[in-house]
Design a protein around this motif. Structure first.
Motif, PDB file in Angstrom:
ATOM      1  N   THR B 114       0.848  -1.194   0.000  1.00 48.51           N
ATOM      2  CA  THR B 114       0.000   0.000   0.000  1.00 48.51           C
ATOM      3  C   THR B 114       0.883   1.243   0.000  1.00 48.51           C
ATOM      4  O   THR B 114       1.944   1.251   0.599  1.00 48.51           O
ATOM      5  CB  THR B 114      -0.906  -0.014   1.250  1.00 48.51           C
ATOM      6  N   GLY B 115       0.425   2.307  -0.645  1.00 49.77           N
ATOM      7  CA  GLY B 115       1.145   3.576  -0.596  1.00 49.77           C
ATOM      8  C   GLY B 115       2.465   3.513  -1.345  1.00 49.77           C
ATOM      9  O   GLY B 115       2.654   2.727  -2.278  1.00 49.77           O
ATOM     10  N   ALA B 116       3.403   4.370  -0.917  1.00 47.48           N
ATOM     11  CA  ALA B 116       4.672   4.511  -1.628  1.00 47.48           C
ATOM     12  C   ALA B 116       5.446   3.197  -1.695  1.00 47.48           C
ATOM     13  O   ALA B 116       6.124   2.903  -2.687  1.00 47.48           O
ATOM     14  CB  ALA B 116       5.522   5.586  -0.949  1.00 47.48           C
ATOM     15  N   GLY B 117       5.347   2.382  -0.656  1.00 47.07           N
ATOM     16  CA  GLY B 117       6.061   1.103  -0.643  1.00 47.07           C
ATOM     17  C   GLY B 117       5.548   0.168  -1.719  1.00 47.07           C
ATOM     18  O   GLY B 117       6.327  -0.433  -2.472  1.00 47.07           O
ATOM     19  N   GLY B 118       4.246   0.034  -1.796  1.00 44.40           N
ATOM     20  CA  GLY B 118       3.651  -0.822  -2.816  1.00 44.40           C
ATOM     21  C   GLY B 118       3.956  -0.303  -4.212  1.00 44.40           C
ATOM     22  O   GLY B 118       4.184  -1.077  -5.154  1.00 44.40           O
TER      23      GLY B 118
END
Lengths: 438, 438, 438, 438
Positions: B114-118
């Motif tokens: 999710t988010g920047a990591g994903g």
């Protein structure tokens, strides 16, 4: 934990009822039906009594302790019903005969559910069906209504749009394809899967599978043949047409794809006073003669000539799926809701549905090739107008519906046919103000 | 008549593989797997060898004559495969750790999918997965690809859009809900039905049924609790929120519905150098110590801490449904094609599908209430851009994707995070021309 | 043949009214307004009197024989109106100040129309606006309602969904872009064309043309600058962001694309007790001091600081187009009806419309790129819920609306903010049953 | 600043060309055309020479210094063209005559653009038009292509789908309605507004306005009459039909709404060897006799009998709008792109468009009533298949297209007609492999 199953059959005096009773008997072990109510109107009283008698004898012979009630009191029957089957014919076969004769006389296809005939039947029937639904809303709001009344797709759409009843439209057309393919490939029905797309009496088969293997090419290339309904002439399909259609039409497609041949045949039958309505009247007469014979304790073989083969199995299997939550797939008439994106969300379509958790969920169909889409959208728009005409009694909308139908060649024809039909259907069309000449 | 089943596991050196092997052993009677190929890259060679060893011991102990091949030759493995499972992690856990740390440092959620990591994981992974798909197109065009590689929804969408492989995206999130409800209500899994709507790691449960009876109110009103994933903090759901949502969120919803609490927790973990990536590295280390013990002949209990519980069951059950045509319903990542009309047709969605005739057909979802629709459409548009950015290597599109993500508070943050991530991911992002400073 | 033009201004005591009066005077030759009714509520009586006085002096000075009526009798005013302008502020600036302070206190953007502030303003305002619409339906069913009341898009959607009034939502945002570009390129406004897509206070410019030549690249590459609203901080746009967005954001986009910078600035203003509401209160005070000076006979220059620049021109030009059927294009808030296919048909959108034959027809927008689509759909779903919450008074729906908003970080924050806002807005929210604690 | 206007007329030897030349002369002050290139094929060389001569005399008489070039070198002509008009007839009138005769012989409507005739014309014409487009893509990629070639909607759809040329489909049907209404109401054309919905040769008028006042009821109630095309029989419209249709059909609707009357008339003409094609051949012969008279220096009156009245005005007005950016509304054949949501996005539709900034933007149409929708969708699906058949040369698709057409009564008829048409069109249908017998 399961509710006792009270089954109500509206139009219980129909010659089809014995098939239904047989089906119940065969499944009584799992279904445990407690009561069957057969409802009819005064005019059908005599037939109702005959059916009641035969049903009692069948139940008795099967040693199956189900309470049978035959009644003209529809509201009493509906009260607390679990499942209600509607199989009525407003105006009886006499009005169907009128529909056919007036149509053919004006040079257009005369048929019970397609074209001008189906249109007129819908106008007669929708008000009665919505009346029944009002009773159900009041007296059995949780009941499931299984509608077989024709034109089943249009009637079901009217109910979906104008009542809150849990309605499902049913037809024996899909189940007959399953039966036919099972027979051809010598497998049990559970090994047959069919992808249907369309609306009632206008469904295309876009794929079928025997034990998971695609076999549609067998039919598209003429190596096998499709299911042919008893009530529709059979001229065969052109193979190049089938291969480029990439789908198997149903019997009712002949009215669109072979209009000139159908018309020729109908004109000839008309000239002999032997249209389908005439044939059915004869079959009915013979059936009831058999039915009232006190020695008959079973559904007679002759019933299979009547055209509605396996309708009972379709109904019983659906009731089993709902009642026992057996998670099976059925081909049903339901609200579109995006399943066929090229039709409106509130249209009634006939597609495969998963019956699970007492809910009916269609399997996504997605986009439809143009050769199917064009005719499908056209006929569905006609059906939408027909529902609106029946509900509002607006002659202008009725005229638009009939003119729009692909089998009606002109505004003038539509007006002539509609005028003549209105005259003979006067008593069934109180929603139309018949003094205003169209 | 059934083809011999050659199963290929790409990312075979994963710590999850023993669960998969166990699943195969348990179902070998019906599945009759002939070969399992475990594929990995050079960097994963050591782990692959350990997994190979354990797998052989498990097979042996179960007395289950399946051929096991461990190899770095992906193409050899893929050749004539029947089913291929992808469970790779481009850049290993080290890069995941970077994703988490850079995100949290910049004050936004740091998470694997999710988010920047994903987002970063998707950019690294999509080119590799499309390479694998090219091999499959060439060497095993009829194979089914079961993709577990995260972010599974985005990866699957990339494959659906940019290859011709028969791909299905799989996640253990749905099956864990089934398991949880079965346990809570003390029924076998087959008596649990769940209506899911959404996309991978963002699915809402809009209904669930135990033996056909709706029980969602139990959770919406707090009488029961929902499934909580091991890898996501658990703060509980506000009951008024649940009741008005009229749906059960999944664990990953916390990143959106409880962003501030998540952030607080992550900042604290970050300060201790103990984010989820750190924990997983530790778990992995311990697992491989157990795995290489020659006395271990079974999947160790400890694996269940890893977060991917029942992923093997999801895979094996799906393979069984396809292979044996058992007509079951599975919750899968597939092409939308109108199933959720408020998303584009070519979007990848996670919904219930009927697996029949070697085809995957979604059950129609229809219209979606606004409280679900708004977030769903937003995140899906981010995913669409992420796929496009990964495939084109276009920095502008990447910047738009990250900026659009609901968890990124501004263009400036998006740029800072992306710049920093690009720097550490350089070797995995050859599609981006890294000389052009964004 | 043209009907005599009776113009009604509800919220006539607004400090903006003199601009409107000026606009009418300037266009009186073509418009031939016969009466202007200024309506306000008791609390606004004093301001209304001041505006009435100034308006009379302006009319007199211009030697323009228009009847001016100031009244608290809304129904009397509406009777037989031709055009009605609504520019009310339920709860006056005091409640706007509350909206801003509560929001910022909880760490989220505090703004009149965006985020929690706009949400609360909508809940206060929609019931009053629907009441006004009931009067219009009864007393002036053919009148055109030009709504400036903020949040103008949400209010207009509420009216479109819940009344039969001919409503058009208007904002000065689009016209200011025209003005800005005309000034920059030194051309008359008629030589500027702008393609807008979006919803009120969230419109993107996807193209603009000077004398038919595309000039959007000037701004996307930083060679020129965009229009900056007086009431929104200006941090400039990142050029790489603009180029990959392929569109020019409006000022209100900063709340989404530069949330952290906005928040920082707002926290600082909050700490000084000088949020936008405070500034506006000060400006208003000064304006009314000028207005009541009997020597002032014209719209004072100072009004232009107020933020609503050119709102009068937007209104007058639209009235001219309708009244004189001048077939011009205006940027208006109207029912979507397929113009932006990725939004629901009944959503209110802000797009270019041709005004012709007393009809408002949007120019087709078609598909929208994902970088715009995702945020647009998300905010529109929030607006849909906000309308529903305001109309039903359902707390659950209100909680869902606020939680869904992209600027609200969690359910908990949504609840805290909503609870606190409810408390101070009690008198304006009779639709909510305030005894039930959310 | 304006580019010099090089106008190319492909099919320059058409009898219509003098009208076009006249239109250019009349507008030369604003348009400043520098060159007119008349292009034709070898078979048309004689006619081209006659038209060239007349054009020169017209230009001379008008004292209008435009360079006229007549050539068989299409590529030379296209090079650097600004506007290209296509008005070709592949197979000349002889093939049109075949289309009509074969159709009528088989008992179906024989018409240039509707039914089997239009179908065959499309198959002959699309490959040639796509060839022309390839030249334009190469030699004049920025040119605007104004296509008059019939069936104009189908041809334009083929170009929109299979080339990158800036194409607009044009028909004189809409402009004739404007002319007719302007004449009836004695107002200049600019005071007439018409809402059209549909596709080429199947447009309905859903509203029209004289000086902004709705006047459609005048026609729906028979107080006035509609435009009647010279080339279509006129049987009058039934008033009840018009009122319930709530729209005015165009002339070509007679083929659908009055099929039987049309057929009767056509059969009679056929028996006399005087179908429309015969009449047109006679008119053409007479026109060219006049044209070659060296004393004729103007467009002869007789041309108005030809059926294409005002086609020149439609073209010139559109060129003026594009070239001078005059922001007018035109009724054009363009890509749907959501304007009529019940048709596919890539369908070609005929609707009002704003021509501004060298862009063509349709005015949103929105939902369409079922009485219009059903027929529109059906015919559009036929057109989609026709384009596909012409481009692929696939006989199966061609058979599906023709069978689907609402005026074709059966598969058998479709096959017989197609077979016979293929035989006589052999030289024009190289895309079809004619050895494979359908």
């Amino acid at each position: 934990m399961m509710k006792p199953l009270k089954l109500v059959v509206i139009g219980g005096g129909s010659s089809y009822t014995p098939e239904l009773v047989e089906g119940i008997i065969d499944n009584q072990k799992s279904l445990q039906v407690s009561e069957i109510w057969l409802v009819d109107i005064e005019k059908g009283q005599e037939k109702l009594a005959i059916i009641e008698g035969l049903s009692r004898r069948m139940i008795e012979k099967a040693n199956c302790p189900i309470k049978i009630v035959a009644t003209l009191d529809r509201r009493e029957a509906i009260k607390n019903a679990t499942y209600i089957i509607t199989q009525i014919r407003v105006g009886q076969l006499k009005m169907r005969r009128n529909d056919e004769y007036i149509s053919i006389k004006h040079g257009v296809v005369g048929q019970e559910t397609t074209g001008a005939g189906g249109f007129m039947k819908a106008l007669r029937t929708i008000p009665v069906m919505l009346d029944i639904c009002k009773d159900i809303e009041e007296l059995a709001p949780d009941a499931w209504l299984l509608n077989f009344t024709n034109p089943a797709g249009i009637i079901t759409e009217a109910i979906l749009k104008h009542s809150n009843v849990n309605v499902i439209g049913l037809c024996n057309n899909p189940i007959n394809f399953y039966k036919k393919f099972a027979k051809t490939y010598q497998v049990p029905m559970k090994d047959v899967s069919i992808n249907f797309v369309g609306i009632n009496h206008l469904i295309w088969i876009t794929g079928f599978y025997i034990k998971g293997q695609s076999r549609i090419e067998d039919i598209l290339t003429g190596k096998s043949d499709s299911y042919e309904a008893k009530n529709i002439p059979d001229f065969g399909w052109d193979l190049e047409f089938l291969q480029s259609l990439k789908a198997i039409p149903c019997g009712y497609h002949k009215y669109y794809y072979q209009t000139d041949q159908i018309l020729e045949k109908q004109r000839e039958e008309y000239s002999r006073n032997e249209t389908r309505a005439d044939q059915v009247q004869q079959v009915e007469k013979e059936l009831f003669e058999i039915y009232q014979n006190p020695n008959v304790q079973e559904k007679p073989k002759a019933l299979e000539q009547r055209g509605g083969a396996y309708y009972s199995e379709a109904a019983i299997e659906l009731i089993k799926s709902i009642h026992l939550d057996s998670k099976k797939t059925h081909t049903l008439n339901v609200k579109n809701n995006g399943t066929i994106p090229c039709l409106l969300n509130d249209a009634c379509i006939e597609v495969n549905c998963v019956v699970e958790n007492h809910q009916i969920t269609p399997l996504q169909v997605g986009s439809i090739p143009p050769q199917i889409r064009g005719l499908l959208q056209h006929v569905k728009a006609y059906e939408e107008l027909t529902v609106k005409a029946a509900v509002t009694g607006n002659r202008g909308i009725a005229l638009q519906a009939l003119t729009l139908h692909p089998l009606i060649p002109s505004v003038d024809k539509a007006k002539s046919i509609f005028d003549e039909m209105l005259a003979v259907n006067e008593q069934y069309l109180s929603q139309f103000d018949l003094e205003i000449k169209l």
